[in-house]
Write a protein that holds these residues in place. Structure first.
Motif, PDB file in Angstrom:
ATOM      1  N   LEU A  96      12.650   7.158  44.324  1.00  0.00           N
ATOM      2  CA  LEU A  96      13.132   5.789  44.374  1.00  0.00           C
ATOM      3  C   LEU A  96      13.005   5.106  43.022  1.00  0.00           C
ATOM      4  N   GLY A  97      14.118   4.804  42.408  1.00  0.00           N
ATOM      5  CA  GLY A  97      14.067   4.063  41.155  1.00  0.00           C
ATOM      6  C   GLY A  97      14.070   2.578  41.464  1.00  0.00           C
ATOM      7  N   ILE A  98      13.148   1.843  40.889  1.00  0.00           N
ATOM      8  CA  ILE A  98      13.113   0.405  41.119  1.00  0.00           C
ATOM      9  C   ILE A  98      13.583  -0.297  39.849  1.00  0.00           C
ATOM     10  N   ALA A  99      14.652  -1.063  39.986  1.00  0.00           N
ATOM     11  CA  ALA A  99      15.147  -1.829  38.830  1.00  0.00           C
ATOM     12  C   ALA A  99      14.207  -3.000  38.582  1.00  0.00           C
ATOM     13  N   ILE A 100      14.399  -3.679  37.521  1.00  0.00           N
ATOM     14  CA  ILE A 100      13.563  -4.861  37.267  1.00  0.00           C
ATOM     15  C   ILE A 100      14.031  -5.966  38.219  1.00  0.00           C
ATOM     16  N   ILE A 101      13.155  -6.344  39.125  1.00  0.00           N
ATOM     17  CA  ILE A 101      13.504  -7.408  40.078  1.00  0.00           C
ATOM     18  C   ILE A 101      12.416  -8.473  40.041  1.00  0.00           C
ATOM     19  N   GLU A 102      12.782  -9.633  40.487  1.00  0.00           N
ATOM     20  CA  GLU A 102      11.820 -10.734  40.603  1.00  0.00           C
ATOM     21  C   GLU A 102      10.693 -10.315  41.533  1.00  0.00           C
ATOM     22  N   PRO A 103       9.471 -10.630  41.314  1.00  0.00           N
ATOM     23  CA  PRO A 103       8.888 -11.407  40.221  1.00  0.00           C
ATOM     24  C   PRO A 103       8.425 -10.549  39.047  1.00  0.00           C
ATOM     25  N   TYR A 104       8.767  -9.233  39.067  1.00  0.00           N
ATOM     26  CA  TYR A 104       8.241  -8.352  38.022  1.00  0.00           C
ATOM     27  C   TYR A 104       9.049  -8.527  36.732  1.00  0.00           C
ATOM     28  N   GLU A 105       8.362  -8.330  35.625  1.00  0.00           N
ATOM     29  CA  GLU A 105       9.043  -8.544  34.333  1.00  0.00           C
ATOM     30  C   GLU A 105       9.375  -7.233  33.633  1.00  0.00           C
ATOM     31  N   THR A 106       8.859  -6.140  34.187  1.00  0.00           N
ATOM     32  CA  THR A 106       9.160  -4.824  33.600  1.00  0.00           C
ATOM     33  C   THR A 106       9.493  -3.857  34.728  1.00  0.00           C
ATOM     34  N   TYR A 107       9.845  -2.638  34.350  1.00  0.00           N
ATOM     35  CA  TYR A 107       9.976  -1.604  35.381  1.00  0.00           C
ATOM     36  C   TYR A 107       8.602  -1.379  36.003  1.00  0.00           C
ATOM     37  N   ILE A 108       8.607  -1.139  37.291  1.00  0.00           N
ATOM     38  CA  ILE A 108       7.311  -0.968  37.975  1.00  0.00           C
ATOM     39  C   ILE A 108       7.304   0.352  38.735  1.00  0.00           C
ATOM     40  N   THR A 109       6.107   0.811  39.034  1.00  0.00           N
ATOM     41  CA  THR A 109       6.012   2.022  39.868  1.00  0.00           C
ATOM     42  C   THR A 109       6.190   1.596  41.330  1.00  0.00           C
ATOM     43  N   TYR A 110       6.444   2.585  42.175  1.00  0.00           N
ATOM     44  CA  TYR A 110       6.641   2.275  43.598  1.00  0.00           C
ATOM     45  C   TYR A 110       5.342   1.733  44.218  1.00  0.00           C
ATOM     46  N   GLU A 111       4.202   2.208  43.734  1.00  0.00           N
ATOM     47  CA  GLU A 111       2.915   1.702  44.249  1.00  0.00           C
ATOM     48  C   GLU A 111       2.819   0.190  44.043  1.00  0.00           C
ATOM     49  N   VAL A 112       3.237  -0.225  42.850  1.00  0.00           N
ATOM     50  CA  VAL A 112       3.174  -1.658  42.549  1.00  0.00           C
ATOM     51  C   VAL A 112       4.104  -2.415  43.494  1.00  0.00           C
ATOM     52  N   TYR A 113       5.291  -1.796  43.747  1.00  0.00           N
ATOM     53  CA  TYR A 113       6.243  -2.493  44.615  1.00  0.00           C
ATOM     54  C   TYR A 113       5.706  -2.666  46.032  1.00  0.00           C
ATOM     55  N   ILE A 114       5.121  -1.601  46.599  1.00  0.00           N
ATOM     56  CA  ILE A 114       4.766  -1.726  48.030  1.00  0.00           C
ATOM     57  C   ILE A 114       3.400  -2.387  48.276  1.00  0.00           C
ATOM     58  N   ALA A 115       2.598  -2.586  47.239  1.00  0.00           N
ATOM     59  CA  ALA A 115       1.267  -3.175  47.452  1.00  0.00           C
ATOM     60  C   ALA A 115       1.310  -4.516  48.202  1.00  0.00           C
ATOM     61  N   PRO A 116       2.191  -5.466  47.816  1.00  0.00           N
ATOM     62  CA  PRO A 116       2.201  -6.744  48.581  1.00  0.00           C
ATOM     63  C   PRO A 116       2.583  -6.531  50.050  1.00  0.00           C
ATOM     64  N   GLY A 117       3.522  -5.608  50.288  1.00  0.00           N
ATOM     65  CA  GLY A 117       3.917  -5.312  51.668  1.00  0.00           C
ATOM     66  C   GLY A 117       2.761  -4.730  52.455  1.00  0.00           C
ATOM     67  N   LEU A 118       1.940  -3.919  51.779  1.00  0.00           N
ATOM     68  CA  LEU A 118       0.796  -3.326  52.476  1.00  0.00           C
ATOM     69  C   LEU A 118      -0.294  -4.372  52.742  1.00  0.00           C
ATOM     70  N   CYS A 119      -0.413  -5.339  51.824  1.00  0.00           N
ATOM     71  CA  CYS A 119      -1.342  -6.464  52.099  1.00  0.00           C
ATOM     72  C   CYS A 119      -0.907  -7.152  53.395  1.00  0.00           C
ATOM     73  N   CYS A 120       0.408  -7.370  53.515  1.00  0.00           N
ATOM     74  CA  CYS A 120       0.908  -8.041  54.709  1.00  0.00           C
ATOM     75  C   CYS A 120       0.775  -7.141  55.936  1.00  0.00           C
ATOM     76  N   MET A 121       0.818  -5.831  55.710  1.00  0.00           N
ATOM     77  CA  MET A 121       0.634  -4.905  56.827  1.00  0.00           C
ATOM     78  C   MET A 121      -0.773  -5.058  57.423  1.00  0.00           C
ATOM     79  N   ILE A 122      -1.760  -5.206  56.543  1.00  0.00           N
ATOM     80  CA  ILE A 122      -3.136  -5.407  57.025  1.00  0.00           C
ATOM     81  C   ILE A 122      -3.176  -6.671  57.886  1.00  0.00           C
ATOM     82  N   LEU A 123      -2.553  -7.728  57.392  1.00  0.00           N
ATOM     83  CA  LEU A 123      -2.561  -9.000  58.131  1.00  0.00           C
ATOM     84  C   LEU A 123      -1.785  -8.865  59.439  1.00  0.00           C
ATOM     85  N   LEU A 124      -0.707  -8.071  59.397  1.00  0.00           N
ATOM     86  CA  LEU A 124       0.116  -7.883  60.596  1.00  0.00           C
ATOM     87  C   LEU A 124      -0.684  -7.186  61.693  1.00  0.00           C
ATOM     88  N   PHE A 125      -1.346  -6.076  61.337  1.00  0.00           N
ATOM     89  CA  PHE A 125      -2.143  -5.359  62.338  1.00  0.00           C
ATOM     90  C   PHE A 125      -3.283  -6.235  62.845  1.00  0.00           C
TER      91      PHE A 125
END
Lengths: 270, 244
Positions: free
Chosen positions: A52-81
């Motif tokens: 999975l290639g991640i383009a530069i998207i808001e709010p990131y200012e550079t190319y990011i790894t997939y780990e960086v991308y999914i971390a906020p979603g996983l924070c919300c996953m903890i809250l969801l469970f």
């Protein structure tokens, strides 16, 4: 004796203290709640990193790894469970006894339920921060101030998810066990959001999945947390999350009925 | 009057659980709510404690209507539930402090009240033990201490001796009677066990949702022309079964 504002404060403090004490007593639950997102972060993300290639998207200012991308979603996953599990147990089985004690307080029922939701949310945040600290090991390194600016976002999201959980437990009789909630609520909410893939990727794959993601409040929760973690403010995500929290809190509180809960446990009073 | 219940009815869907229940209790009275399983005792308790929304009738506590003044009524009510509602993994002190905070007591005031009630229960030395480490009788004592923390005028106990051995049952019953005599507390003690009732006690006999009698144990015996309360209980409930 007249009820004063300090009564309300003592009551909130008492409920929060109890949630915290129960949390530190149940260490195994804490660790098992951490294992799930960490597996996603370490195993799932590692496999997808190349795919999975991640383009530069808001709010990131550079190319990011997939780990960086999914971390906020996983924070919300903890809250969801946590939100779903706690709300479900507020209405059914294990917690019903303690709900009875809670409802013996002379303070209004809506206030007691709001205190309970906020307390559960605050305790859940400890798990999110523990996850974020471990995530540093896989180079998920948001700015230092991001850890602070994400706090109100996480709290709002946690309350929203707790309120949705309480609403579901109170109104939808068919979903009275956690397996049902997991299959019909948690997984669809999580997968059909921007937690794992950016929305433009979803749109590339399928237009209708994209529109479901757009309609899913969890998407906005994830984006609110993602932006806040990187010191940005997403006003649309904030507005949708706040509105969802308010609507579901009102529905959950008006629909909360200990009588139905007692019947749901199979222990209908004699 | 401490408690006045008027024309109280409640239905689970089509099934009537309580039918026009009517009684009043005086301050400082020990009253047994006697009835077999399924008689409607727990439903009555759920209504008295605002857990269930009232459908018909009224409940008045010390001249305050429960529906109009729920806050003031709940301040005067202490409850011990049928099933234990203590947090097993928290200490006795932590459990009591939680309850105190729910009633607006905090800090020194809460600590003083907790110490007083634990001393009264002869449980002061167990304050920092986890509830899990206590036996059934001691857990019940903690629950009574908890129910009394905010100094209510009425104590409701829903089958409090469930799961206790005969010795502990007797001790608990004796203890609550003593409390009632010492503090002018009004006690409503729900049970299906005859041996927890003395002939001179006020007895509310409930069966199939109906209040069959509200006199003393002696009155029950006279009414049924039986010598023992157990026989009177059996006779009166059987009569209702036959009539139904």
């Amino acid at each position: 004796m007249k009820i004063s504002l300090t009564h309300y404060w003592y009551c909130f403090r008492g409920i929060l203290t109890r949630e915290y004490l129960r949390f530190i007593q149940q260490r195994t639950r804490f660790f098992s709640a951490l294992v799930r997102p960490l597996l996603w972060l370490v195993v799932f993300a590692a496999g997808f990193r190349a795919a999975l290639g991640i383009a530069i998207i808001e709010p990131y200012e550079t190319y990011i790894t997939y780990e960086v991308y999914i971390a906020p979603g996983l924070c919300c996953m903890i809250l969801l469970f946590n939100g779903m599990q706690s709300s479900l147990s507020m209405v059914y089985d294990r917690e019903m006894g303690s709900m009875r004690v809670l409802l013996m307080s002379p303070l209004p029922r809506w206030f007691l339920l709001v205190c309970k939701l906020i307390s559960i949310a605050l305790v859940s945040l400890l798990q999110v921060y523990a996850f974020l600290i471990i995530a540093l090991l896989v180079a998920v390194e948001p700015p230092l101030w991001g850890y602070l600016s994400v706090l109100p976002a996480l709290l709002l999201v946690a309350v929203m998810l707790g309120a949705i959980g309480l609403f579901i437990s109170s109104w939808i009789k068919q979903l009275e066990n956690f397996a049902g909630v997991m299959n019909f609520v948690i997984f669809p909410m999580f997968f059909l959001s921007s937690a794992l893939y950016p929305l433009w990727k979803m749109q590339e794959a399928s237009e209708w999945i994209y529109w479901i993601c757009i309609a899913n409040p969890f998407t906005y929760a994830v984006e609110l947390v993602r932006h806040a973690l990187y010191l940005k403010f997403d006003s649309v995500a904030f507005s949708v999350t706040l509105a969802t929290t308010l609507v579901f809190s009102v529905l959950a509180i008006t629909g909360f009925n200990p009588q139905r809960a007692a019947a749901g446990t199979g222990k209908k009073p004699n | 009057m401490s408690i006045e219940v008027r024309q109280l009815s409640f239905r689970y869907g089509k099934k009537a659980a309580l039918k026009d229940v009517d009684f009043s209790l005086e301050s400082g009275q020990f009253c047994a709510l006697l009835g077999p399983n399924g008689a409607g005792k727990s439903t009555l308790f759920a209504l008295l404690t605002r857990l269930y929304a009232m459908q018909n009738g009224s409940i008045v506590l010390n001249d305050l209507d429960l529906q109009k003044h729920p806050t003031q009524v709940m301040q005067q009510l202490g409850v011990v539930f049928q099933q234990s509602t203590l947090d097993l993994d928290l200490s006795v002190q932590q459990n009591l402090a939680y309850h105190a905070s729910l009633h607006g007591l905090c800090g020194t005031q809460a600590r003083l009240r907790i110490a007083e009630e634990l001393q009264r229960m002869d449980m002061s030395n167990r304050a920092h033990d986890k509830v899990r480490a206590l036996n059934g009788g001691h857990r019940r004592r903690v629950e009574i201490a908890r129910a009394l923390l905010h100094q209510p005028s009425v104590l409701l106990l829903d089958e409090p001796t469930t799961g206790l051995d005969p010795k502990a049952r007797k001790a608990l019953n004796h203890y609550v009677r003593q409390l009632c005599a010492d503090t002018q507390l009004t006690v409503l003690w729900a049970t299906h066990l005859i041996d927890e009732i003395l002939p001179e006690d006020r007895v509310l006999l409930i069966h199939q949702g109906q209040l069959l009698s509200s006199g003393t144990g002696h009155d029950l015996c006279e009414l049924s022309n039986k010598q023992h309360l157990a026989d009177a209980f059996e006779y009166l409930t059987q009569q209702t079964d036959t009539a139904a």
